[in-house]
Design a protein around this motif. Structure first.
Motif, PDB file in Angstrom:
ATOM      1  N   ALA A  84       0.800  -1.221   0.000  1.00 34.86           N
ATOM      2  CA  ALA A  84       0.000   0.000   0.000  1.00 34.86           C
ATOM      3  C   ALA A  84       0.830   1.267   0.000  1.00 34.86           C
ATOM      4  O   ALA A  84       0.289   2.354   0.059  1.00 34.86           O
ATOM      5  CB  ALA A  84      -0.927  -0.011   1.216  1.00 34.86           C
ATOM      6  N   GLN A  85       2.126   1.159  -0.054  1.00 36.00           N
ATOM      7  CA  GLN A  85       2.951   2.356   0.044  1.00 36.00           C
ATOM      8  C   GLN A  85       2.769   3.257  -1.167  1.00 36.00           C
ATOM      9  O   GLN A  85       2.302   2.820  -2.220  1.00 36.00           O
ATOM     10  CB  GLN A  85       4.418   1.972   0.195  1.00 36.00           C
ATOM     11  N   LEU A  86       3.125   4.508  -1.001  1.00 36.90           N
ATOM     12  CA  LEU A  86       3.058   5.488  -2.082  1.00 36.90           C
ATOM     13  C   LEU A  86       3.954   5.038  -3.229  1.00 36.90           C
ATOM     14  O   LEU A  86       5.145   4.799  -3.042  1.00 36.90           O
ATOM     15  CB  LEU A  86       3.497   6.850  -1.553  1.00 36.90           C
ATOM     16  N   ARG A  87       3.370   4.932  -4.424  1.00 38.07           N
ATOM     17  CA  ARG A  87       4.142   4.474  -5.584  1.00 38.07           C
ATOM     18  C   ARG A  87       3.755   5.278  -6.817  1.00 38.07           C
ATOM     19  O   ARG A  87       2.657   5.826  -6.906  1.00 38.07           O
ATOM     20  CB  ARG A  87       3.891   2.991  -5.864  1.00 38.07           C
ATOM     21  N   LEU A  88       4.663   5.289  -7.789  1.00 31.33           N
ATOM     22  CA  LEU A  88       4.454   5.924  -9.081  1.00 31.33           C
ATOM     23  C   LEU A  88       4.760   4.920 -10.185  1.00 31.33           C
ATOM     24  O   LEU A  88       5.551   3.991  -9.973  1.00 31.33           O
ATOM     25  CB  LEU A  88       5.382   7.131  -9.261  1.00 31.33           C
ATOM     26  N   PRO A  89       4.195   5.107 -11.371  1.00 33.43           N
ATOM     27  CA  PRO A  89       4.723   4.361 -12.507  1.00 33.43           C
ATOM     28  C   PRO A  89       6.211   4.676 -12.673  1.00 33.43           C
ATOM     29  O   PRO A  89       6.643   5.805 -12.422  1.00 33.43           O
ATOM     30  CB  PRO A  89       3.915   4.899 -13.697  1.00 33.43           C
ATOM     31  N   ASN A  90       6.982   3.698 -13.084  1.00 29.80           N
ATOM     32  CA  ASN A  90       8.433   3.896 -13.193  1.00 29.80           C
ATOM     33  C   ASN A  90       8.819   5.008 -14.155  1.00 29.80           C
ATOM     34  O   ASN A  90       9.904   5.586 -14.040  1.00 29.80           O
ATOM     35  CB  ASN A  90       9.104   2.588 -13.617  1.00 29.80           C
ATOM     36  N   PHE A  91       7.928   5.303 -15.125  1.00 36.60           N
ATOM     37  CA  PHE A  91       8.272   6.345 -16.095  1.00 36.60           C
ATOM     38  C   PHE A  91       8.002   7.749 -15.564  1.00 36.60           C
ATOM     39  O   PHE A  91       8.351   8.722 -16.231  1.00 36.60           O
ATOM     40  CB  PHE A  91       7.534   6.122 -17.418  1.00 36.60           C
ATOM     41  N   PHE A  92       7.380   7.896 -14.411  1.00 36.90           N
ATOM     42  CA  PHE A  92       7.427   9.164 -13.702  1.00 36.90           C
ATOM     43  C   PHE A  92       8.698   9.132 -12.864  1.00 36.90           C
ATOM     44  O   PHE A  92       8.709   8.640 -11.733  1.00 36.90           O
ATOM     45  CB  PHE A  92       6.192   9.363 -12.829  1.00 36.90           C
ATOM     46  N   VAL A 101      13.578  17.273 -13.725  1.00 40.86           N
ATOM     47  CA  VAL A 101      12.403  17.146 -14.594  1.00 40.86           C
ATOM     48  C   VAL A 101      12.337  18.351 -15.524  1.00 40.86           C
ATOM     49  O   VAL A 101      12.491  19.493 -15.077  1.00 40.86           O
ATOM     50  CB  VAL A 101      11.118  17.043 -13.751  1.00 40.86           C
ATOM     51  N   LEU A 102      12.103  18.096 -16.803  1.00 44.15           N
ATOM     52  CA  LEU A 102      11.973  19.169 -17.786  1.00 44.15           C
ATOM     53  C   LEU A 102      10.536  19.265 -18.276  1.00 44.15           C
ATOM     54  O   LEU A 102       9.819  18.266 -18.328  1.00 44.15           O
ATOM     55  CB  LEU A 102      12.889  18.915 -18.984  1.00 44.15           C
ATOM     56  N   LEU A 103      10.127  20.461 -18.648  1.00 41.21           N
ATOM     57  CA  LEU A 103       8.873  20.667 -19.364  1.00 41.21           C
ATOM     58  C   LEU A 103       9.223  20.952 -20.814  1.00 41.21           C
ATOM     59  O   LEU A 103      10.058  21.806 -21.107  1.00 41.21           O
ATOM     60  CB  LEU A 103       8.091  21.840 -18.763  1.00 41.21           C
ATOM     61  N   GLY A 104       8.604  20.214 -21.709  1.00 42.54           N
ATOM     62  CA  GLY A 104       8.905  20.356 -23.132  1.00 42.54           C
ATOM     63  C   GLY A 104       7.880  19.608 -23.949  1.00 42.54           C
ATOM     64  O   GLY A 104       6.689  19.595 -23.610  1.00 42.54           O
ATOM     65  N   VAL A 127      10.663  14.144 -19.187  1.00 43.40           N
ATOM     66  CA  VAL A 127      10.089  15.331 -19.812  1.00 43.40           C
ATOM     67  C   VAL A 127       8.575  15.234 -19.692  1.00 43.40           C
ATOM     68  O   VAL A 127       7.985  14.212 -20.056  1.00 43.40           O
ATOM     69  CB  VAL A 127      10.495  15.462 -21.291  1.00 43.40           C
ATOM     70  N   LEU A 128       7.957  16.279 -19.176  1.00 47.88           N
ATOM     71  CA  LEU A 128       6.506  16.387 -19.114  1.00 47.88           C
ATOM     72  C   LEU A 128       6.044  17.425 -20.126  1.00 47.88           C
ATOM     73  O   LEU A 128       6.732  18.419 -20.372  1.00 47.88           O
ATOM     74  CB  LEU A 128       6.053  16.789 -17.708  1.00 47.88           C
ATOM     75  N   GLN A 129       4.869  17.179 -20.709  1.00 48.69           N
ATOM     76  CA  GLN A 129       4.382  18.043 -21.777  1.00 48.69           C
ATOM     77  C   GLN A 129       4.117  19.462 -21.269  1.00 48.69           C
ATOM     78  O   GLN A 129       3.403  19.663 -20.301  1.00 48.69           O
ATOM     79  CB  GLN A 129       3.110  17.452 -22.373  1.00 48.69           C
ATOM     80  N   ARG A 130       4.686  20.412 -21.957  1.00 46.32           N
ATOM     81  CA  ARG A 130       4.550  21.815 -21.584  1.00 46.32           C
ATOM     82  C   ARG A 130       3.188  22.372 -21.999  1.00 46.32           C
ATOM     83  O   ARG A 130       2.500  21.827 -22.862  1.00 46.32           O
ATOM     84  CB  ARG A 130       5.650  22.641 -22.262  1.00 46.32           C
ATOM     85  N   GLU A 131       2.816  23.469 -21.349  1.00 45.04           N
ATOM     86  CA  GLU A 131       1.683  24.310 -21.744  1.00 45.04           C
ATOM     87  C   GLU A 131       0.370  23.547 -21.841  1.00 45.04           C
ATOM     88  O   GLU A 131      -0.476  23.834 -22.694  1.00 45.04           O
ATOM     89  CB  GLU A 131       1.988  25.048 -23.059  1.00 45.04           C
ATOM     90  N   THR A 132       0.199  22.551 -20.986  1.00 48.81           N
ATOM     91  CA  THR A 132      -1.061  21.830 -20.886  1.00 48.81           C
ATOM     92  C   THR A 132      -1.169  21.230 -19.501  1.00 48.81           C
ATOM     93  O   THR A 132      -0.150  21.011 -18.835  1.00 48.81           O
ATOM     94  CB  THR A 132      -1.150  20.716 -21.958  1.00 48.81           C
ATOM     95  N   ALA A 133      -2.395  20.983 -19.040  1.00 48.45           N
ATOM     96  CA  ALA A 133      -2.569  20.287 -17.767  1.00 48.45           C
ATOM     97  C   ALA A 133      -1.953  18.902 -17.886  1.00 48.45           C
ATOM     98  O   ALA A 133      -2.209  18.169 -18.849  1.00 48.45           O
ATOM     99  CB  ALA A 133      -4.053  20.191 -17.427  1.00 48.45           C
TER     100      ALA A 133
END
Length: 466
Positions: free
Chosen positions: A23-31, A105-108, A36-42
């Protein structure tokens, strides 16, 4: 009795320990770090934790803490505020005294590349263009996510893989086309670029398509059943969609790139429908009609009695013309050996794919940025005049136009000559006084010499349906 009580206590403690881990806090490995996270969008963002617990997320590009709640199934999902291109940033995720920190982490802009071996290949296959890049592969604004080659019977939520920075070590096994796309767009747009490579040599398109869509379509199923067993790749419907695509659904994308088709040459009549089904399924999974760009298969000596590969290229043209927000690059001029199904010139393939994106996504003004494809014919006496889609300027040829044929009502094709009249192609032959149909480069191995004014080759075509 005391031994039994001690045993029971140990079991309870072990169970509690296991539950705490599960039950521990986890993320998908690709986070991960370096993503790179998509810029200029939610930004879609999710993970797992203790049901009912609150998850809090902070980052340096937004002011207010993002809060969400873990659902009864142990999953949480939220969106992070949009941000401008740049970085590096840090993201902190908290739940019930637990904390995960993601650094660098980059936004792009984020792209996914998929298909079979011509998309997969790179330095591990000693492609010279990539080997030449390795000594200087250090651009901090290009990030890579290499998806492991593994199949699954059901849709998965997790990958084994995390993002990496660009280096000789990370680039060598990566997709050459994917890397050169990233390099081209980063150079032109000056924003961080993240590229995901999810490809596997020899795979038919059916394995990249959700299984239920094939099982519920008699035409698609009939062709899928002709895909036989092979030791070196999966062949069952949906196998790689489940394991290499589905886990990523929702990860914000700018566009997708695809190079595949060689393994569907034998079942070409269903390929257009299969591709439309696959593309629409990906867009539906993401709830986003992202642009989808693909490569028309290259000339290769399949040695079929009839030109099956030419028929498949025709299916690819149909998809590009009919499905919105798609684009196709033609590479009949980029083959160094028609007996090798893996052309080594990947950099120019990538440049053409990137140019589609630069015009469609980034609105860069480039005329004739697509290869001309057949539009219509008009019979004029003893000649046929051909018109094209995607052609504003003039046609050009390097010498006499090659790979032309023309036929009359007897459906017998004869070698023909071509002349250019602005943006029209005129085809005729002394052997055919009353022409009915024409063909251009319509063989498995043709590498014709007709181009638009920017040097992009005209796609092979036929005006008949014989």
């Amino acid at each position: 009795m005391l031994k039994l009580k001690g045993f029971l206590i140990s079991c309870l403690l072990l169970a509690a320990s296991i539950n705490q881990v599960v039950a521990q806090l986890r993320l998908p490995n690709f986070f991960s770090n370096h993503m790179v996270l998509q810029r200029e969008t939610a930004i879609n963002f999710w993970g797992w934790g203790n049901a009912g617990n609150q998850v809090e997320i902070t980052a340096d590009w937004f002011k207010d803490t993002v809060r969400t709640k873990v659902d009864p199934n142990g999953k949480w999902i939220t969106t992070l505020p949009a941000g401008k291109a740049g970085g590096p940033h840090r993201i902190n995720i908290y739940m019930a005294g637990q904390k995960i920190t993601l650094d660098d982490v980059l936004l792009g802009d984020v792209f996914i590349c998929s298909g079979q071996s011509n998309m997969e290949w790179g330095g591990n296959q000693n492609l010279k263009e990539i080997m030449d890049e390795l000594p200087t592969a250090n651009n901090p604004n290009i990030r890579l996510l290499q998806v492991s080659k593994v199949g699954a019977k059901t849709p998965q939520e997790q990958l084994a893989n995390a993002w990496s920075t660009l280096s000789a070590e990370t680039l060598k096994p990566f997709s050459a086309i994917g890397y050169f796309i990233a390099k081209e767009i980063n150079k032109d747009q000056q924003v961080p670029i993240g590229v995901i490579n999810a490809s596997w040599g020899g795979t038919p398109a059916e394995v990249w398509t959700p299984e239920y869509l094939i099982l519920n379509d008699p035409l698609l199923l009939s062709y899928a059943q002709k895909q036989g067993f092979a030791e070196y790749r999966p062949y069952e419907n949906g196998t790689l969609y489940n394991s290499m695509i589905a886990p990523l659904k929702g990860y914000n994308l700018t566009a997708a790139y695809w190079y595949q088709g060689e393994s569907n040459v034998g079942t070409y009549p269903g390929y257009d429908k299969l591709m439309k089904t696959m593309i629409n399924s990906w867009r539906s999974a993401w709830n986003h009609d992202f642009p989808f760009y693909f490569v028309q298969i290259a000339p290769f000596a399949y040695n079929n009695q009839v030109p099956l590969a030419a028929f498949l290229r025709e299916q690819q043209v149909k998809t590009a013309l009919e499905l919105p927000k798609t684009g196709m690059v033609v590479i009949t001029d980029l083959v160094d050996n028609i007996k090798d199904i893996h052309p080594t010139l990947k950099k120019e393939v990538a440049r053409r794919l990137a140019e589609l994106t630069l015009v469609d996504v980034y609105k860069k003004p480039i005329q004739d940025y697509k290869s001309p494809v057949y539009k219509s014919q008009q019979i004029k006496g003893n000649s046929i005049e051909i018109s094209f889609h995607y052609l504003d300027g003039q046609l050009t040829a390097k010498g006499d136009i090659t790979d032309l044929q023309i036929a009359g009502a007897d459906q017998v094709f004869h070698p023909a000559k071509g002349t250019i009249k602005g943006n029209k192609l005129i085809i005729q032959s002394n052997e055919v006084k009353s022409p009915v149909a024409a063909r251009f480069g319509f063989t498995e191995i043709a590498m014709p010499n007709l181009f638009n004014s920017r040097g992009l080759p005209v796609s092979p075509f036929r005006t008949d349906n014989w």
